[in-house]
Enzyme design. Structure first.
Site, short mmCIF file in Angstrom:
data_model
loop_
_atom_site.label_atom_id
_atom_site.label_comp_id
_atom_site.label_asym_id
_atom_site.label_seq_id
_atom_site.Cartn_x
_atom_site.Cartn_y
_atom_site.Cartn_z
N GLU A 1 51.13 7.30 -11.12
CA GLU A 1 51.55 5.90 -11.08
C GLU A 1 50.56 5.05 -10.33
OE1 GLU A 1 53.36 2.23 -9.56
OE2 GLU A 1 52.58 3.91 -8.38
N ASP B 1 52.80 10.97 -6.90
CA ASP B 1 51.48 10.80 -6.32
C ASP B 1 51.53 9.81 -5.16
OD1 ASP B 1 52.10 8.93 -8.39
OD2 ASP B 1 50.03 8.23 -8.41
N ASP C 1 56.30 5.16 -0.01
CA ASP C 1 55.77 4.96 -1.37
C ASP C 1 55.31 6.28 -1.97
OD1 ASP C 1 54.82 3.79 -3.65
OD2 ASP C 1 53.00 2.99 -2.73
#
Length: 405
Positions: A139, A74, A105
């Site tokens: 997450e 995600d 990220d």
């Protein structure tokens, strides 16, 4: 042995950046990775949370020891796409940088791990042990993907765990926990001309906040010895040395009252007020301590009016500072990234909180991945191309060395 060309490695990252997983739809990345891995005879399994959110588990090798490697699929919301120089969900290769939401990220770290697995499998380089990929959903919110995998036993037999979050060439052996605490004060509404007929929820909550502030001050006066040492991380990011008092803030317990709401209109006694806290826990002051602290202050200020809810709680994770994963990373990575690797504790959290809890089984643990952590969640997010590519080789060597220990 290199199986995939540089162009292939960039294309694979571009393919998953294209999949818009802004807090949803990770199952599309799972399906893509499952198909990719199957092309190299690597079996994988999709572990669903619901129809659109899922984890992927894949393995190469066999037997013990088992090294779990993990990254989340995600990404955070890209915001207004017009604010971006390049489209956020199209990988743009420019000036040695790969732009796109999630490049840092952390789809860059995830794909570097996947490619490392593929190349180890194809070269038959893994002579001992098992590498288990855990690609997770959720997450960025509540870690429910990681928690599901932990609940289903995918961490029960692991000896080591690497989380591939972007770390700016810092190897983290531990990290803090995080809790969200919501305190609600309930009073009694009345007209503002007759406040004595009501009970002011704002006043009650202010008393709570002030007493909690004093409790926090008392804690920080004694919070001087820390199992987690975050100073190396902070000094690298700030490019300066920090003093003893500042180090206690970074390495120790942190509590912040970040939201306060009360009342709806000026001529009424407010019947309800809420205060939200973010708490960064450490082994010395863990989630049990925090719960007890909030309940103690509530009892003292007024338990007839106050309640606390804890919508999320993620434990601090600690391992030995010189555990075998950290040793291999600090020995191997400089050959590829051309700088020494700083070892530190991390002040943020990762999926390891759900995977390992407080790490009572003493699993070897490291957070280490490509990308500059400062780029996470930003407009025009990017990862350096050379860093992304070099970490594939770092991972291959670290995985192999750890399993051959």
């Amino acid at each position: 042995m290199t199986v995939l060309s540089e162009q292939d490695k960039i294309r694979l990252l571009a393919d998953i950046v294209k999949i818009q997983t802004e807090n949803d739809h990770e199952i599309e990345v799972c399906e893509y990775l499952k198909d990719l891995l199957s092309q190299y005879d690597i079996d994988s399994k999709i572990v669903k949370v619901n129809d659109s959110r899922a984890n992927l588990v894949a393995e190469i090798g066999s037997g013990a020891p088992v090294l779990a490697i993990s990254g989340h699929m995600d990404v955070v919301d890209a915001g207004d796409h017009d604010d971006w120089t390049f489209p956020p969900f199209e990988l743009t290769d420019k000036d040695g940088k790969l732009f796109g939401r999630g490049t840092t990220d952390m789809k860059g770290g995830l794909m570097a791990m996947v490619i490392a697995m593929i190349e180890l499998k194809q070269s038959n380089a893994l002579k001992q042990g098992t590498i288990r990929l855990l690609a997770t959903t959720g997450e960025e919110t509540e870690q429910y993907g990681a928690q599901l995998l932990a609940d289903e036993g995918y961490l029960d037999d692991v000896s080591g765990l690497i989380i591939g979050e972007p770390t700016s060439n810092i190897a983290y052996y531990a990290h803090k926990g995080s809790m969200s605490c919501v305190v609600t004060a309930k009073g009694k509404a009345a007209h503002s001309s007759m406040p004595h007929l009501g009970t002011n929820a704002v006043d009650i909550l202010v008393d709570f906040v002030n007493e909690m502030k004093q409790e926090y001050k008392n804690i920080k006066e004694h919070d001087k010895v820390h199992e987690l040492d975050a100073v190396p991380m902070i000094e690298k990011h700030l490019h300066r040395k920090i003093g003893e008092e500042e180090s206690h803030i970074y390495s120790g317990f942190v509590m912040l009252n970040s939201v306060f709401n009360g009342g709806k209109q000026v001529n009424s006694v407010p019947h309800k007020a809420t205060a939200k806290y973010n708490v960064r826990t450490v082994p010395e002051y863990d989630s049990t301590f925090v719960k007890d602290l909030f309940e103690k202050v509530i009892r003292h200020v007024g338990e007839d009016y106050l309640t606390v809810d804890i919508p999320s709680s993620h434990d601090p994770v600690a391992s030995d500072r010189d555990n075998p994963l950290i040793q291999n990373i600090t020995r191997i990575a400089p050959n590829y990234v051309h700088e020494d690797i700083v070892v530190s504790a991390l002040i943020g959290t990762t999926d390891a909180s759900s995977f390992l809890g407080t790490n009572e089984n003493n699993v070897d643990f490291a957070v280490f991945g490509p990308g500059e952590s400062i780029m996470a969640h930003r407009v025009d997010e990017f990862i350096r191309k050379d860093m992304y590519l070099s970490y594939i080789d770092v991972y291959k060597d670290v995985f192999k060395a750890y399993l051959e220990k």
